[in-house]
Scaffold this motif. Structure first.
Motif, PDB file in Angstrom:
ATOM      1  N   ARG A 290      36.897  47.522  39.713  1.00 31.40           N
ATOM      2  CA  ARG A 290      38.110  46.785  39.324  1.00 31.40           C
ATOM      3  C   ARG A 290      39.134  46.808  40.455  1.00 31.40           C
ATOM      4  O   ARG A 290      39.744  45.793  40.779  1.00 31.40           O
ATOM      5  CB  ARG A 290      38.722  47.367  38.048  1.00 31.40           C
ATOM      6  N   GLU A 291      39.321  47.980  41.039  1.00 28.02           N
ATOM      7  CA  GLU A 291      40.281  48.071  42.145  1.00 28.02           C
ATOM      8  C   GLU A 291      39.852  47.179  43.306  1.00 28.02           C
ATOM      9  O   GLU A 291      40.681  46.481  43.894  1.00 28.02           O
ATOM     10  CB  GLU A 291      40.438  49.512  42.629  1.00 28.02           C
ATOM     11  N   GLU A 292      38.581  47.183  43.633  1.00 23.85           N
ATOM     12  CA  GLU A 292      38.093  46.361  44.743  1.00 23.85           C
ATOM     13  C   GLU A 292      38.297  44.872  44.464  1.00 23.85           C
ATOM     14  O   GLU A 292      38.699  44.109  45.349  1.00 23.85           O
ATOM     15  CB  GLU A 292      36.620  46.655  45.018  1.00 23.85           C
ATOM     16  N   MET A 293      38.043  44.437  43.237  1.00 22.96           N
ATOM     17  CA  MET A 293      38.264  43.030  42.888  1.00 22.96           C
ATOM     18  C   MET A 293      39.736  42.655  43.056  1.00 22.96           C
ATOM     19  O   MET A 293      40.062  41.585  43.585  1.00 22.96           O
ATOM     20  CB  MET A 293      37.819  42.761  41.450  1.00 22.96           C
TER      21      MET A 293
ATOM     22  N   ARG B  30      33.812  38.919  33.496  1.00 19.17           N
ATOM     23  CA  ARG B  30      34.513  39.596  32.394  1.00 19.17           C
ATOM     24  C   ARG B  30      35.794  40.256  32.886  1.00 19.17           C
ATOM     25  O   ARG B  30      36.846  40.185  32.240  1.00 19.17           O
ATOM     26  CB  ARG B  30      33.613  40.648  31.732  1.00 19.17           C
ATOM     27  N   ASN B  31      35.705  40.904  34.051  1.00 18.03           N
ATOM     28  CA  ASN B  31      36.894  41.541  34.615  1.00 18.03           C
ATOM     29  C   ASN B  31      37.942  40.503  35.017  1.00 18.03           C
ATOM     30  O   ASN B  31      39.135  40.702  34.773  1.00 18.03           O
ATOM     31  CB  ASN B  31      36.528  42.429  35.807  1.00 18.03           C
ATOM     32  N   ILE B  32      37.517  39.400  35.599  1.00 21.62           N
ATOM     33  CA  ILE B  32      38.453  38.331  35.943  1.00 21.62           C
ATOM     34  C   ILE B  32      39.167  37.852  34.686  1.00 21.62           C
ATOM     35  O   ILE B  32      40.391  37.690  34.674  1.00 21.62           O
ATOM     36  CB  ILE B  32      37.733  37.160  36.651  1.00 21.62           C
ATOM     37  N   SER B  33      38.421  37.642  33.610  1.00 21.03           N
ATOM     38  CA  SER B  33      39.018  37.196  32.342  1.00 21.03           C
ATOM     39  C   SER B  33      40.043  38.197  31.829  1.00 21.03           C
ATOM     40  O   SER B  33      41.122  37.815  31.352  1.00 21.03           O
ATOM     41  CB  SER B  33      37.935  36.970  31.289  1.00 21.03           C
TER      42      SER B  33
ATOM     43  N   ALA C 136      49.028  46.294  39.573  1.00 21.86           N
ATOM     44  CA  ALA C 136      47.926  45.752  38.769  1.00 21.86           C
ATOM     45  C   ALA C 136      47.139  46.875  38.105  1.00 21.86           C
ATOM     46  O   ALA C 136      46.808  46.798  36.913  1.00 21.86           O
ATOM     47  CB  ALA C 136      47.009  44.906  39.647  1.00 21.86           C
ATOM     48  N   LEU C 137      46.855  47.941  38.839  1.00 27.46           N
ATOM     49  CA  LEU C 137      46.125  49.073  38.275  1.00 27.46           C
ATOM     50  C   LEU C 137      46.941  49.744  37.172  1.00 27.46           C
ATOM     51  O   LEU C 137      46.380  50.198  36.164  1.00 27.46           O
ATOM     52  CB  LEU C 137      45.754  50.075  39.367  1.00 27.46           C
TER      53      LEU C 137
END
Length: 140
Positions: free
Chosen positions: A21-24, A58-61, A6-7
């Protein structure tokens, strides 16, 4: 999908690495179920107390757009899970409406559809089966 994959997708698409972002992504990877944005927010808030809901959403999107997270709707609310692949093959899920656990279904119902007009180009589809898992059934 792994957290590292994912990263890498984020990096390949021009998004910079952030711990948030990594934690999410890690939160979603730890679960074998769909999570609401609120649940993700509650879990990440311990590490990032000043993080806003807008930033999480926003990050989820972005993750959904890039194929990192899969999205569904349960009880009128968007729910998200780390994209999975069963041996790299396209598949669908059964989803428990009580706990949100998912299991992969073999095959795809699109293969039996013969009635799609020839001039229509399918660009995507969604098929999910909702019910109650074995663990949640006695609770009802």
């Amino acid at each position: 999908m792994t957290v590292e994959e994912a990263l890498q997708i984020l990096k390949e698409n021009g998004y910079k690495y952030t711990g948030k972002r990594e934690e999410m992504i890690r939160i979603c990877a730890e679960e074998k179920r769909y999570l609401s944005a609120k649940e993700i927010m509650e879990r990440i808030r311990d590490h990032y107390p000043s993080l806003s809901f807008d930033t999480v959403y926003r990050n989820i999107s972005t993750f959904v757009k890039l194929g990192i997270l899969e999205e569904t709707e349960l009880d009128g609310e968007g729910k998200y899970r780390l994209a999975c692949s069963v041996d790299g093959h396209h598949h669908h899920h059964v989803i428990c409406t009580v706990c949100g656990k998912t299991s992969a279904l073999p095959g795809c119902p699109m293969s039996v559809l013969q009635s799609i007009p020839e001039e229509f180009q399918v660009t995507g589809h969604k098929f999910e089966v909702y019910g109650t898992c074995k663990e949640c059934r006695p609770a009802q």
